[in-house]
Design a protein around this motif. Structure first.
Motif, PDB file in Angstrom:
ATOM      1  N   MET A 257      27.389  48.193  44.870  1.00  0.00           N
ATOM      2  CA  MET A 257      28.324  49.085  44.183  1.00  0.00           C
ATOM      3  C   MET A 257      29.764  48.721  44.507  1.00  0.00           C
ATOM      4  O   MET A 257      30.642  48.758  43.637  1.00  0.00           O
ATOM      5  CB  MET A 257      28.023  50.547  44.549  1.00  0.00           C
ATOM      6  N   ASN A 258      30.014  48.373  45.747  1.00  0.00           N
ATOM      7  CA  ASN A 258      31.366  47.937  46.119  1.00  0.00           C
ATOM      8  C   ASN A 258      31.764  46.697  45.334  1.00  0.00           C
ATOM      9  O   ASN A 258      32.921  46.567  44.902  1.00  0.00           O
ATOM     10  CB  ASN A 258      31.416  47.627  47.621  1.00  0.00           C
ATOM     11  N   ARG A 259      30.804  45.773  45.147  1.00  0.00           N
ATOM     12  CA  ARG A 259      31.102  44.557  44.392  1.00  0.00           C
ATOM     13  C   ARG A 259      31.462  44.890  42.943  1.00  0.00           C
ATOM     14  O   ARG A 259      32.411  44.326  42.390  1.00  0.00           O
ATOM     15  CB  ARG A 259      29.890  43.622  44.445  1.00  0.00           C
ATOM     16  N   GLU A 260      30.702  45.801  42.349  1.00  0.00           N
ATOM     17  CA  GLU A 260      30.989  46.177  40.954  1.00  0.00           C
ATOM     18  C   GLU A 260      32.343  46.868  40.842  1.00  0.00           C
ATOM     19  O   GLU A 260      33.119  46.608  39.911  1.00  0.00           O
ATOM     20  CB  GLU A 260      29.887  47.100  40.415  1.00  0.00           C
ATOM     21  N   VAL A 261      32.632  47.754  41.791  1.00  0.00           N
ATOM     22  CA  VAL A 261      33.914  48.482  41.757  1.00  0.00           C
ATOM     23  C   VAL A 261      35.073  47.507  41.961  1.00  0.00           C
ATOM     24  O   VAL A 261      36.130  47.622  41.300  1.00  0.00           O
ATOM     25  CB  VAL A 261      33.920  49.592  42.825  1.00  0.00           C
ATOM     26  N   ASN A 262      34.905  46.544  42.876  1.00  0.00           N
ATOM     27  CA  ASN A 262      35.957  45.543  43.081  1.00  0.00           C
ATOM     28  C   ASN A 262      36.196  44.722  41.808  1.00  0.00           C
ATOM     29  O   ASN A 262      37.342  44.386  41.477  1.00  0.00           O
ATOM     30  CB  ASN A 262      35.583  44.616  44.231  1.00  0.00           C
ATOM     31  N   THR A 263      35.104  44.394  41.106  1.00  0.00           N
ATOM     32  CA  THR A 263      35.250  43.642  39.852  1.00  0.00           C
ATOM     33  C   THR A 263      36.016  44.456  38.817  1.00  0.00           C
ATOM     34  O   THR A 263      36.890  43.932  38.111  1.00  0.00           O
ATOM     35  CB  THR A 263      33.864  43.266  39.300  1.00  0.00           C
ATOM     36  N   ILE A 264      35.689  45.742  38.734  1.00  0.00           N
ATOM     37  CA  ILE A 264      36.417  46.621  37.803  1.00  0.00           C
ATOM     38  C   ILE A 264      37.893  46.659  38.175  1.00  0.00           C
ATOM     39  O   ILE A 264      38.781  46.593  37.312  1.00  0.00           O
ATOM     40  CB  ILE A 264      35.812  48.038  37.816  1.00  0.00           C
ATOM     41  N   GLY A 265      38.166  46.738  39.474  1.00  0.00           N
ATOM     42  CA  GLY A 265      39.555  46.764  39.918  1.00  0.00           C
ATOM     43  C   GLY A 265      40.308  45.498  39.561  1.00  0.00           C
ATOM     44  O   GLY A 265      41.493  45.547  39.214  1.00  0.00           O
ATOM     45  N   SER A 266      39.617  44.333  39.668  1.00  0.00           N
ATOM     46  CA  SER A 266      40.285  43.068  39.335  1.00  0.00           C
ATOM     47  C   SER A 266      40.500  42.915  37.834  1.00  0.00           C
ATOM     48  O   SER A 266      41.445  42.249  37.401  1.00  0.00           O
ATOM     49  CB  SER A 266      39.460  41.894  39.864  1.00  0.00           C
ATOM     50  N   LYS A 267      39.618  43.528  37.029  1.00  0.00           N
ATOM     51  CA  LYS A 267      39.756  43.441  35.581  1.00  0.00           C
ATOM     52  C   LYS A 267      40.732  44.477  35.025  1.00  0.00           C
ATOM     53  O   LYS A 267      41.343  44.279  33.980  1.00  0.00           O
ATOM     54  CB  LYS A 267      38.393  43.650  34.912  1.00  0.00           C
TER      55      LYS A 267
END
Length: 295
Positions: A257-267
């Motif tokens: 979940m942290n990985r997905e949230v970080n990806t959303i943050g970068s996008k």
């Protein structure tokens, strides 16, 4: 029901003139580690006692303390060694007959002689199976107390984690509603900025403008991340209701979940989305701390 890795249980055993106290303490650990602290003469029981603990506890460091002391209420009466007493009396008669020694033996004199009284605690070193059976029974009683505390604590942890997952789902819903508007907001901001910069020295190329918007839409698309997050939320809820140890799986899901949230943050190129990412990461960190206590 989720179990905590912290707990305490105890039991008291009365047997053969001894009082034996068993205490179990468990704390967080990546694996199941059982540490035994028992009287030296009972080390032969250690493997069997350890296996009993490992059959019921899957994760955590469990310290097993076994303390033995004389049971003042149940110490058996001293055993009079009749054979030794008779031997001392015959020896006294021989002394009187052979050497003319005069005198009498009193009760206090006889009781002071070696080996007249047997040791009342000799039973402690008796039949191995007899003591092992009693120790196993007391250990199971202490384990029940430990497991009950772990269940109570685990219930509180599960409730807290579930409430935080619900909070994550509310942030997720906001992101889902907001995501379709990110591209249009970006297009409007970009067009407004270009108009501000328009001084007549260049003309707006609608084709290039459309290409830029299309590229931004592709880079900022978070549909896949939102779908995977929703799936992870459901898996977390199912784990909290499962009877199987859930701590390691929860830890893995939190990383995902942290990985997905970080990806959303970068996008994300949108202030509200960025703020939601920050809120989600804070909640995930709190869940991670709680999951570290779950078996």
């Amino acid at each position: 029901m989720s179990l905590s890795m912290t707990g305490y249980g105890q039991a008291i055993l009365h047997h053969e003139g001894y009082k034996v106290r068993l205490e179990l303490k468990s704390v967080n650990h990546r694996y199941c580690e059982v540490m035994m602290r028992i009287p030296r003469e009972w080390t032969r029981y250690e493997d069997g006692l350890r296996r009993t603990v490992q059959q019921q506890i899957k994760r955590g460091r469990i310290d097993v303390f076994i303390h033995r002391e004389r049971d003042e209420e149940q110490i058996p009466a001293a055993r009079l060694n009749d054979t030794v007493v008779q031997a001392y009396l015959r020896a006294a008669e021989q002394l009187a007959d052979r050497y003319g020694v005069k005198g009498t033996l009193g009760i206090s004199d006889i009781l002071a002689l070696p080996d007249v009284l047997g040791e009342p605690g000799e039973a402690c070193n008796g039949d191995e199976e007899d003591w092992e059976e009693h120790l196993q029974r007391a250990l199971n009683e202490a384990l029940q107390g430990l497991l009950e505390m772990r269940r109570r604590e685990g219930g509180h942890l599960a409730q807290d984690v579930e409430s935080r997952i619900l909070r994550l789902e509310s942030f997720h819903h906001e992101m889902t509603v907001l995501a379709p508007h990110v591209v249009s907001d970006y297009r409007n901001r970009l067009k407004h900025r270009l108009k501000e910069l328009q001084d007549g020295s260049f003309t707006l190329d609608e084709h290039k403008f459309g290409m830029e918007i299309a590229l931004f839409a592709d880079r900022s698309n978070i549909d896949e991340e939102l779908t995977r997050l929703q799936s992870h939320f459901g898996q977390c809820k199912r784990l909290l209701l499962s009877d199987e140890p859930a701590g390691r799986k929860l830890d893995f899901l939190i990383q995902e979940m942290n990985r997905e949230v970080n990806t959303i943050g970068s996008k994300a190129n949108h202030l509200t989305l960025v703020n939601l990412v920050v809120e989600m990461k804070a909640e995930l960190e709190k869940i991670r701390e709680q999951a570290a206590n779950i078996e």
